[in-house]
Write a protein that holds these residues in place. Structure first.
Motif, PDB file in Angstrom:
ATOM      1  N   ARG A 113      -6.485   5.307 -20.634  1.00 16.04           N
ATOM      2  CA  ARG A 113      -5.524   6.412 -20.572  1.00 16.04           C
ATOM      3  C   ARG A 113      -4.362   6.054 -19.647  1.00 16.04           C
ATOM      4  O   ARG A 113      -3.194   6.291 -19.968  1.00 16.04           O
ATOM      5  N   PHE A 114      -4.652   5.451 -18.493  1.00 12.48           N
ATOM      6  CA  PHE A 114      -3.586   5.030 -17.595  1.00 12.48           C
ATOM      7  C   PHE A 114      -2.730   3.936 -18.246  1.00 12.48           C
ATOM      8  O   PHE A 114      -1.512   3.937 -18.136  1.00 12.48           O
ATOM      9  N   ARG A 115      -3.368   3.005 -18.904  1.00 11.93           N
ATOM     10  CA  ARG A 115      -2.645   1.918 -19.579  1.00 11.93           C
ATOM     11  C   ARG A 115      -1.697   2.490 -20.641  1.00 11.93           C
ATOM     12  O   ARG A 115      -0.549   2.068 -20.757  1.00 11.93           O
ATOM     13  N   GLN A 116      -2.152   3.480 -21.403  1.00 16.91           N
ATOM     14  CA  GLN A 116      -1.331   4.105 -22.446  1.00 16.91           C
ATOM     15  C   GLN A 116      -0.117   4.827 -21.848  1.00 16.91           C
ATOM     16  O   GLN A 116       0.923   4.942 -22.498  1.00 16.91           O
ATOM     17  N   MET A 117      -0.257   5.300 -20.608  1.00 13.54           N
ATOM     18  CA  MET A 117       0.870   5.957 -19.941  1.00 13.54           C
ATOM     19  C   MET A 117       1.822   4.941 -19.319  1.00 13.54           C
ATOM     20  O   MET A 117       2.858   5.295 -18.768  1.00 13.54           O
ATOM     21  N   GLY A 118       1.461   3.648 -19.385  1.00 13.50           N
ATOM     22  CA  GLY A 118       2.300   2.608 -18.794  1.00 13.50           C
ATOM     23  C   GLY A 118       2.139   2.504 -17.284  1.00 13.50           C
ATOM     24  O   GLY A 118       3.012   1.984 -16.595  1.00 13.50           O
ATOM     25  N   MET A 119       1.033   2.971 -16.755  1.00 12.32           N
ATOM     26  CA  MET A 119       0.791   2.981 -15.315  1.00 12.32           C
ATOM     27  C   MET A 119       0.070   1.712 -14.879  1.00 12.32           C
ATOM     28  O   MET A 119      -0.642   1.092 -15.646  1.00 12.32           O
ATOM     29  N   GLY A 120       0.248   1.358 -13.629  1.00  9.74           N
ATOM     30  CA  GLY A 120      -0.512   0.268 -13.027  1.00  9.74           C
ATOM     31  C   GLY A 120      -0.040  -1.120 -13.380  1.00  9.74           C
ATOM     32  O   GLY A 120      -0.822  -2.047 -13.414  1.00  9.74           O
ATOM     33  N   GLY A 121       1.251  -1.266 -13.613  1.00  8.72           N
ATOM     34  CA  GLY A 121       1.807  -2.590 -13.861  1.00  8.72           C
ATOM     35  C   GLY A 121       1.573  -3.036 -15.257  1.00  8.72           C
ATOM     36  O   GLY A 121       1.662  -4.104 -15.695  1.00  8.72           O
ATOM     37  N   MET A 132       2.435  -9.675  -9.405  1.00  7.03           N
ATOM     38  CA  MET A 132       1.933  -8.953  -8.263  1.00  7.03           C
ATOM     39  C   MET A 132       3.024  -7.997  -7.778  1.00  7.03           C
ATOM     40  O   MET A 132       4.172  -8.392  -7.646  1.00  7.03           O
ATOM     41  N   ARG A 133       2.622  -6.763  -7.534  1.00  3.32           N
ATOM     42  CA  ARG A 133       3.568  -5.774  -7.036  1.00  3.32           C
ATOM     43  C   ARG A 133       3.207  -5.400  -5.601  1.00  3.32           C
ATOM     44  O   ARG A 133       2.032  -5.318  -5.254  1.00  3.32           O
ATOM     45  N   PHE A 134       4.231  -5.179  -4.802  1.00  3.35           N
ATOM     46  CA  PHE A 134       4.047  -4.831  -3.402  1.00  3.35           C
ATOM     47  C   PHE A 134       4.944  -3.657  -3.062  1.00  3.35           C
ATOM     48  O   PHE A 134       6.078  -3.578  -3.546  1.00  3.35           O
ATOM     49  N   MET A 135       4.434  -2.761  -2.203  1.00  2.00           N
ATOM     50  CA  MET A 135       5.237  -1.651  -1.705  1.00  2.00           C
ATOM     51  C   MET A 135       5.588  -1.917  -0.254  1.00  2.00           C
ATOM     52  O   MET A 135       4.705  -2.169   0.566  1.00  2.00           O
ATOM     53  N   ILE A 136       6.871  -1.881   0.036  1.00  9.03           N
ATOM     54  CA  ILE A 136       7.365  -1.983   1.403  1.00  9.03           C
ATOM     55  C   ILE A 136       7.557  -0.545   1.877  1.00  9.03           C
ATOM     56  O   ILE A 136       8.361   0.200   1.310  1.00  9.03           O
ATOM     57  N   ILE A 137       6.804  -0.159   2.894  1.00  7.08           N
ATOM     58  CA  ILE A 137       6.806   1.220   3.375  1.00  7.08           C
ATOM     59  C   ILE A 137       7.605   1.282   4.670  1.00  7.08           C
ATOM     60  O   ILE A 137       7.285   0.602   5.638  1.00  7.08           O
ATOM     61  N   GLN A 176       8.366  -6.968  -7.148  1.00  7.51           N
ATOM     62  CA  GLN A 176       7.518  -7.829  -7.977  1.00  7.51           C
ATOM     63  C   GLN A 176       7.647  -9.237  -7.418  1.00  7.51           C
ATOM     64  O   GLN A 176       8.763  -9.711  -7.199  1.00  7.51           O
ATOM     65  N   ALA A 177       6.523  -9.886  -7.158  1.00  8.41           N
ATOM     66  CA  ALA A 177       6.552 -11.255  -6.638  1.00  8.41           C
ATOM     67  C   ALA A 177       5.496 -12.085  -7.364  1.00  8.41           C
ATOM     68  O   ALA A 177       4.494 -11.556  -7.832  1.00  8.41           O
ATOM     69  N   PHE A 215      -2.428  -2.064  -6.780  1.00  9.54           N
ATOM     70  CA  PHE A 215      -3.424  -2.466  -7.772  1.00  9.54           C
ATOM     71  C   PHE A 215      -2.747  -2.631  -9.119  1.00  9.54           C
ATOM     72  O   PHE A 215      -1.801  -1.916  -9.452  1.00  9.54           O
ATOM     73  N   GLU A 216      -3.225  -3.561  -9.896  1.00 12.46           N
ATOM     74  CA  GLU A 216      -2.796  -3.734 -11.275  1.00 12.46           C
ATOM     75  C   GLU A 216      -3.875  -3.125 -12.167  1.00 12.46           C
ATOM     76  O   GLU A 216      -5.066  -3.194 -11.845  1.00 12.46           O
ATOM     77  N   ILE A 217      -3.489  -2.544 -13.279  1.00 12.93           N
ATOM     78  CA  ILE A 217      -4.433  -1.858 -14.146  1.00 12.93           C
ATOM     79  C   ILE A 217      -5.543  -2.794 -14.621  1.00 12.93           C
ATOM     80  O   ILE A 217      -6.683  -2.379 -14.812  1.00 12.93           O
ATOM     81  N   ASP A 218      -5.241  -4.075 -14.758  1.00 14.62           N
ATOM     82  CA  ASP A 218      -6.234  -5.040 -15.228  1.00 14.62           C
ATOM     83  C   ASP A 218      -7.321  -5.319 -14.189  1.00 14.62           C
ATOM     84  O   ASP A 218      -8.331  -5.955 -14.514  1.00 14.62           O
TER      85      ASP A 218
END
Length: 138
Positions: free
Chosen positions: A130-138, A1-6, A85-86, A117-120
């Motif tokens: 296409r996003f997965r191939q770019m390595g986006m979304g965890g 799980m990924r989190f953004m601290i803003i 990442q947690a 969000f995670e790509i999955d």
């Protein structure tokens, strides 16, 4: 799980010529981020330049308009971020409880935390691939 601290901006941050924090706050941030890195939880972090150096794109009626900064409502602006990442929401909450006060100890400030969000989580289709191939979304 990924989190953004803003880290929210303030009128002081917007007028400091790009300096987000004083030396004491900056040192506390460095300590905190080193701890995140040692724990393998730090994915990225950075401060943002003041809005006077930025712009917005407004979409309306099928048109795009570029609007140069600065932007007036500083309480709605972002001054910086940290992505962690947690293993769980609870672990992420514990990390953020320890986040240094970005305005300095004893000062009023606020940070916001949002899960990425995670790509999955998206249905499989060509765009997701296409996003997965770019390595986006965890």
């Amino acid at each position: 799980m990924r989190f953004m601290i803003i880290v929210k901006s303030s009128p002081e941050i917007e007028t400091r010529s790009g300096v987000i924090a004083d030396d004491q706050v900056f040192a506390a941030m460095a300590d905190y981020h080193e701890e995140l890195a040692r724990a393998g939880a730090l994915l990225d972090a950075s401060g943002l330049q003041p809005t006077v150096r930025g712009w917005r794109v407004r979409y309306a009626g099928g048109r795009r308009q570029l609007i140069d900064g600065p932007f007036a409502e500083s309480k709605e602006l972002v001054a910086g971020y940290t992505i962690i990442q947690a293993r769980s929401r609870e672990e992420a909450r514990e990390w953020t409880r320890r986040f240094p006060n970005p305005a300095g100890e004893g000062q009023d400030a606020e940070i916001e935390v949002r899960q990425l969000f995670e790509i999955d989580e998206f249905p499989p289709d060509d765009a997701t691939d296409r996003f997965r191939q770019m390595g986006m979304g965890g």
